[in-house]
Design an enzyme around this catalytic site. Sequence first.
Site, PDB file in Angstrom:
ATOM      1  N   ARG A 188      12.367   5.040  13.012  1.00  0.00           N
ATOM      2  CA  ARG A 188      11.376   5.943  12.791  1.00  0.00           C
ATOM      3  C   ARG A 188      10.364   5.694  13.947  1.00  0.00           C
ATOM      4  O   ARG A 188      10.859   5.097  15.177  1.00  0.00           O
ATOM      5  CB  ARG A 188      10.773   5.571  11.472  1.00  0.00           C
ATOM      6  CG  ARG A 188      11.480   5.864  10.152  1.00  0.00           C
ATOM      7  CD  ARG A 188      10.964   5.845   9.011  1.00  0.00           C
ATOM      8  NE  ARG A 188       9.621   6.397   8.602  1.00  0.00           N
ATOM      9  CZ  ARG A 188       8.797   6.145   7.760  1.00  0.00           C
ATOM     10  NH1 ARG A 188       9.018   5.061   7.061  1.00  0.00           N
ATOM     11  NH2 ARG A 188       7.675   6.926   7.480  1.00  0.00           N
ATOM     12  N   ALA A 204       2.776  -0.557   5.093  1.00  0.00           N
ATOM     13  CA  ALA A 204       2.281  -0.827   6.467  1.00  0.00           C
ATOM     14  C   ALA A 204       1.592  -2.135   6.785  1.00  0.00           C
ATOM     15  O   ALA A 204       1.592  -2.235   7.978  1.00  0.00           O
ATOM     16  CB  ALA A 204       1.218   0.369   6.529  1.00  0.00           C
ATOM     17  N   GLU A 248      12.070  -9.474   2.670  1.00  0.00           N
ATOM     18  CA  GLU A 248      11.735  -8.321   3.049  1.00  0.00           C
ATOM     19  C   GLU A 248      12.226  -7.061   2.844  1.00  0.00           C
ATOM     20  O   GLU A 248      13.616  -7.253   3.174  1.00  0.00           O
ATOM     21  CB  GLU A 248      11.136  -8.497   4.519  1.00  0.00           C
ATOM     22  CG  GLU A 248      10.683  -7.189   5.115  1.00  0.00           C
ATOM     23  CD  GLU A 248      10.169  -7.304   6.465  1.00  0.00           C
ATOM     24  OE1 GLU A 248      10.322  -8.367   7.265  1.00  0.00           O
ATOM     25  OE2 GLU A 248       9.945  -6.203   7.104  1.00  0.00           O
ATOM     26  N   ARG A 299       5.221  10.637  -2.706  1.00  0.00           N
ATOM     27  CA  ARG A 299       4.803  10.484  -1.440  1.00  0.00           C
ATOM     28  C   ARG A 299       6.104  10.822  -0.378  1.00  0.00           C
ATOM     29  O   ARG A 299       7.084  10.222  -0.507  1.00  0.00           O
ATOM     30  CB  ARG A 299       4.293   9.160  -1.181  1.00  0.00           C
ATOM     31  CG  ARG A 299       4.175   8.537   0.117  1.00  0.00           C
ATOM     32  CD  ARG A 299       4.292   6.928   0.412  1.00  0.00           C
ATOM     33  NE  ARG A 299       3.838   6.429   1.616  1.00  0.00           N
ATOM     34  CZ  ARG A 299       4.263   5.401   2.081  1.00  0.00           C
ATOM     35  NH1 ARG A 299       4.680   4.487   1.380  1.00  0.00           N
ATOM     36  NH2 ARG A 299       3.883   5.061   3.263  1.00  0.00           N
ATOM     37  N   HIS A 355      12.553  -2.672   2.811  1.00  0.00           N
ATOM     38  CA  HIS A 355      12.078  -1.378   3.173  1.00  0.00           C
ATOM     39  C   HIS A 355      12.886  -0.388   2.505  1.00  0.00           C
ATOM     40  O   HIS A 355      14.191  -0.489   2.867  1.00  0.00           O
ATOM     41  CB  HIS A 355      11.783  -1.242   4.657  1.00  0.00           C
ATOM     42  CG  HIS A 355      10.849  -2.055   5.204  1.00  0.00           C
ATOM     43  ND1 HIS A 355       9.392  -2.070   5.203  1.00  0.00           N
ATOM     44  CD2 HIS A 355      10.993  -3.292   6.015  1.00  0.00           C
ATOM     45  CE1 HIS A 355       8.974  -3.196   5.608  1.00  0.00           C
ATOM     46  NE2 HIS A 355       9.946  -3.932   6.035  1.00  0.00           N
ATOM     47  N   ASN A 385       8.082  -5.578  -0.406  1.00  0.00           N
ATOM     48  CA  ASN A 385       7.976  -4.424   0.542  1.00  0.00           C
ATOM     49  C   ASN A 385       6.294  -4.235   0.646  1.00  0.00           C
ATOM     50  O   ASN A 385       5.617  -3.942  -0.024  1.00  0.00           O
ATOM     51  CB  ASN A 385       8.368  -3.128  -0.373  1.00  0.00           C
ATOM     52  CG  ASN A 385       8.220  -1.914   0.776  1.00  0.00           C
ATOM     53  OD1 ASN A 385       7.724  -1.758   1.988  1.00  0.00           O
ATOM     54  ND2 ASN A 385       8.973  -0.656   0.439  1.00  0.00           N
ATOM     55  N   PRO A 429       0.846  -1.291  -0.069  1.00  0.00           N
ATOM     56  CA  PRO A 429      -0.176   0.093  -0.072  1.00  0.00           C
ATOM     57  C   PRO A 429       0.693   1.343  -0.113  1.00  0.00           C
ATOM     58  O   PRO A 429       1.802   1.448   0.640  1.00  0.00           O
ATOM     59  CB  PRO A 429      -0.724   0.019   1.271  1.00  0.00           C
ATOM     60  CG  PRO A 429      -0.054  -1.328   2.139  1.00  0.00           C
ATOM     61  CD  PRO A 429       0.470  -2.186   1.185  1.00  0.00           C
ATOM     62  N   ASN A 430       0.341   2.336  -0.759  1.00  0.00           N
ATOM     63  CA  ASN A 430       0.929   3.415  -0.783  1.00  0.00           C
ATOM     64  C   ASN A 430       2.344   3.639  -1.687  1.00  0.00           C
ATOM     65  O   ASN A 430       2.731   4.817  -2.191  1.00  0.00           O
ATOM     66  CB  ASN A 430       0.993   4.234   0.406  1.00  0.00           C
ATOM     67  CG  ASN A 430      -0.440   4.470   1.105  1.00  0.00           C
ATOM     68  OD1 ASN A 430      -1.203   4.736   0.696  1.00  0.00           O
ATOM     69  ND2 ASN A 430      -0.289   3.747   2.502  1.00  0.00           N
ATOM     70  N   TYR A 475      11.067   8.912   1.232  1.00  0.00           N
ATOM     71  CA  TYR A 475      11.209   7.777   0.435  1.00  0.00           C
ATOM     72  C   TYR A 475      11.791   8.153  -1.248  1.00  0.00           C
ATOM     73  O   TYR A 475      11.833   7.433  -1.898  1.00  0.00           O
ATOM     74  CB  TYR A 475       9.580   7.429   0.068  1.00  0.00           C
ATOM     75  CG  TYR A 475       9.041   6.806   1.399  1.00  0.00           C
ATOM     76  CD1 TYR A 475       9.631   5.621   1.769  1.00  0.00           C
ATOM     77  CD2 TYR A 475       8.047   7.399   1.890  1.00  0.00           C
ATOM     78  CE1 TYR A 475       8.703   4.988   2.884  1.00  0.00           C
ATOM     79  CE2 TYR A 475       7.311   6.861   2.800  1.00  0.00           C
ATOM     80  CZ  TYR A 475       7.583   5.894   3.404  1.00  0.00           C
ATOM     81  OH  TYR A 475       7.102   5.421   4.850  1.00  0.00           O
TER      82      TYR A 475
END
Length: 138
Positions: free
Chosen positions: A105, A75, A96, A18, A98, A72, A10-11, A23
Amino acid sequence: MKKIQIINGPNLNLLGKREPTVYGSASFESYLDELRARYPQCEIAYYQSNIEGEMINKIHEVGFDYDGIIMNAGAYTHTSIALHDAIKAVNTPVVEVHISNVHARESFRHVSMISAACKGVILGFGLDSYRLALEALI
Ligand code: DQA
């Protein structure tokens, strides 16, 4: 020819627009062009969805056939036991990734529901996290 599936959650369709300070300002499509040019020995398929179930369907679709999945989960990383189970259900190793260093964060990003089901985790290297994951799978 190695078959690698990238799955973005998502996103991540908004990469480039964004939160560019977190990012970066490159779109994923332009990064993907560079990655495909740099690794002609790999067939790199790309899938993005904002919907958890669609990501699970994609894992099921490629997870007995492809040589690796780079995921990725956005969330959903921090919430989805269903993605954890999907990764465990297939044979294909999943890395995985990111873009950001989630450990630097908010605390809710420090937990991953999927790491334990994955072959490994690469995070914090910007978009280059995907290339490092590809190197690991190769
Ligand atoms: C992210 C980190 C997640 O916490 C966040 O929800 C994302 C992107 C990353 O690539 O840094 O959507 O997975």
